[in-house]
Design an enzyme around this catalytic site. Structure first.
Site, short mmCIF file in Angstrom:
data_model
loop_
_atom_site.label_atom_id
_atom_site.label_comp_id
_atom_site.label_asym_id
_atom_site.label_seq_id
_atom_site.Cartn_x
_atom_site.Cartn_y
_atom_site.Cartn_z
N SER A 142 0.76 -1.46 -0.10
CA SER A 142 0.05 0.06 -0.27
C SER A 142 0.91 1.27 0.03
O SER A 142 2.03 1.17 0.58
CB SER A 142 -0.73 -0.09 1.25
OG SER A 142 -1.53 1.10 1.55
N TYR A 155 -1.56 -0.48 10.29
CA TYR A 155 -1.68 -1.07 8.63
C TYR A 155 -0.04 -0.41 8.07
O TYR A 155 0.40 -1.47 7.30
CB TYR A 155 -2.65 -0.40 8.28
CG TYR A 155 -2.63 -0.43 6.67
CD1 TYR A 155 -3.55 -1.92 6.57
CD2 TYR A 155 -2.76 0.43 5.89
CE1 TYR A 155 -3.87 -2.13 5.20
CE2 TYR A 155 -3.13 0.16 4.54
CZ TYR A 155 -3.41 -1.06 3.95
OH TYR A 155 -4.07 -1.26 2.53
P1 NAP Z 1 -11.61 -5.48 0.77
O1 NAP Z 1 -12.55 -5.14 -0.37
O2 NAP Z 1 -11.96 -5.13 2.19
O3 NAP Z 1 -11.53 -7.15 0.54
C1 NAP Z 1 -10.90 -7.86 1.49
C2 NAP Z 1 -10.59 -9.38 1.13
O4 NAP Z 1 -9.56 -9.93 1.87
C3 NAP Z 1 -11.78 -10.17 1.17
O5 NAP Z 1 -11.66 -11.12 0.19
C4 NAP Z 1 -11.79 -10.89 2.53
O6 NAP Z 1 -12.37 -11.95 2.64
C5 NAP Z 1 -10.15 -11.19 2.65
N1 NAP Z 1 -9.67 -11.36 4.15
C6 NAP Z 1 -9.66 -10.36 5.13
N2 NAP Z 1 -9.14 -10.85 6.05
C7 NAP Z 1 -8.71 -12.00 5.63
C8 NAP Z 1 -8.26 -13.29 6.44
N3 NAP Z 1 -7.73 -13.11 7.52
N4 NAP Z 1 -8.07 -14.60 5.74
C9 NAP Z 1 -8.46 -14.73 4.57
N5 NAP Z 1 -8.92 -13.69 3.97
C10 NAP Z 1 -9.30 -12.48 4.63
O7 NAP Z 1 -10.11 -5.16 0.50
P2 NAP Z 1 -9.31 -4.54 -0.80
O8 NAP Z 1 -9.54 -3.23 -0.86
O9 NAP Z 1 -9.65 -5.44 -2.00
O10 NAP Z 1 -7.80 -4.76 -0.41
C11 NAP Z 1 -7.09 -5.76 -1.09
C12 NAP Z 1 -5.65 -5.66 -0.63
O11 NAP Z 1 -5.17 -4.38 -1.07
C13 NAP Z 1 -5.41 -5.59 1.08
O12 NAP Z 1 -4.15 -5.93 1.25
C14 NAP Z 1 -5.37 -4.13 1.04
O13 NAP Z 1 -4.48 -3.56 2.25
C15 NAP Z 1 -4.62 -3.85 -0.17
N6 NAP Z 1 -4.85 -2.17 -0.32
C16 NAP Z 1 -6.15 -1.72 -0.70
C17 NAP Z 1 -6.39 -0.43 -1.06
C18 NAP Z 1 -7.65 0.18 -1.62
O14 NAP Z 1 -7.71 1.54 -1.61
N7 NAP Z 1 -8.75 -0.42 -1.33
C19 NAP Z 1 -5.07 0.43 -1.14
C20 NAP Z 1 -3.94 -0.03 -0.81
C21 NAP Z 1 -3.56 -1.39 -0.55
P3 NAP Z 1 -14.01 -12.09 3.15
O15 NAP Z 1 -14.83 -11.58 1.83
O16 NAP Z 1 -14.05 -13.60 3.54
O17 NAP Z 1 -14.04 -11.26 4.29
#
Ligand code: NAP
Length: 244
Positions: A142, A155
């Site tokens: 991130s 984080y």
């Molecule tokens: P999201 O929409 O909240 O989705 C999170 C995903 O991770 C879901 O599939 C969830 O599964 C799964 N998950 C969470 N905890 C878990 C665990 N303990 N074991 C297995 N699966 C788990 O998040 P996102 O925005 O797509 O983010 C994905 C990645 O990108 C993350 O690492 C985040 O830090 C990174 N990121 C995101 C952004 C952004 O702006 N969105 C920016 C920078 C980095 P369930 O559906 O079963 O809960």
């Protein structure tokens, strides 16, 4: 050539779901991990199958060494002839708070899910990748781990940690043709950012908008492919010009 296999953690929603759809469209059999949202995971797999792709769901908590061992280890044991070529360590959570108010549980759970998971899941696949002299590992980090972010000490610490681990592991395994890279998104429209004031915050972004999960998935697919064959230990930002 044998069908390649990709494991994507956190594949039920957001970026992980888009990565799974993209890699499946490129011909990978996708192993889609999720923790609790079975309905969304099933819907994502159905979308892939309807488009002619193939995959399967693996439910486990990436932050639990015991669950990773039981479920992922169990899958590997049951499929010795099907080694995993690509690992996308994507699952992640936030528990934002100023550090002065941060409960120890919120420090621990974010470290476990975002950082310890990298170790638990990667270690399960690494030996086979090294023996086969083939593998790509892509870690979702991130912007917060690159520049720091107020309210995200936990984080940012995990994402900075995974950036350092990415560079270190790339040095360890490059000679065995295993590449390790990271992708650092900025603001991407997913459930993680749905409470953000997009209209106000997008003004900070040179491209003047939040990104789409599919735009992150494109970079993951590039790093998984032979097109990136001389790239390892790298962090690629996908942030609309917010930071470089
Ligand atoms: P999201 O929409 O909240 O989705 C999170 C995903 O991770 C879901 O599939 C969830 O599964 C799964 N998950 C969470 N905890 C878990 C665990 N303990 N074991 C297995 N699966 C788990 O998040 P996102 O925005 O797509 O983010 C994905 C990645 O990108 C993350 O690492 C985040 O830090 C990174 N990121 C995101 C952004 C952004 O702006 N969105 C920016 C920078 C980095 P369930 O559906 O079963 O809960």
């Amino acid at each position: 050539m044998m069908e390649q296999i990709a494991l994507i953690t956190g594949a039920s929603r957001g970026i992980g779901r888009a990565v799974s759809i993209k890699l499946a469209a490129e011909g990978y059999h996708v192993l889609m991990n999720y923790r609790s949202n079975q309905q969304e995971a099933e819907a994502a797999l159905k979308e892939i199958e309807q488009a002619g792709g193939s995959g399967e769901l693996l439910c486990f908590d990436v932050g639990s060494a015991a669950e990773v061992e039981r479920v992922l280890g169990g899958w590997l044991q049951a499929h010795p002839e099907r080694p995993i070529d690509v690992l996308v360590n994507n699952a992640g959570i936030t528990k934002d708070n100023l550090m002065v108010f941060m409960p120890v549980e919120d420090w621990a759970s974010v470290l476990n899910t975002n950082l310890n998971s990298f170790f638990f899941v990667t270690r399960m696949l690494l030996q086979t990748m090294l023996l086969r002299r083939q593998g790509r590992i892509i870690n979702m980090v991130s912007l917060s781990g690159q520049k720091g972010q107020s309210g995200q000490v936990n984080y940012a610490a995990t994402k900075g940690g995974v950036i350092a681990a990415t560079k270190s592991l790339a040095m360890e395994v490059g000679k065995k043709n295993v590449r390790v890279n990271a992708v650092a998104p900025g603001f991407i429209k997913t459930e993680m950012t749905e409470h953000f004031d997009e209209a106000g915050m997008k003004r900070m972004v040179p491209l003047n908008r939040f990104g789409r999960p599919e735009e992150v998935a494109e970079v993951v697919a590039f790093l998984a492919s032979e097109k990136s064959s001389y790239i390892t230990g790298e962090v690629i930002s996908v942030n609309g010009g917010l930071y470089s």
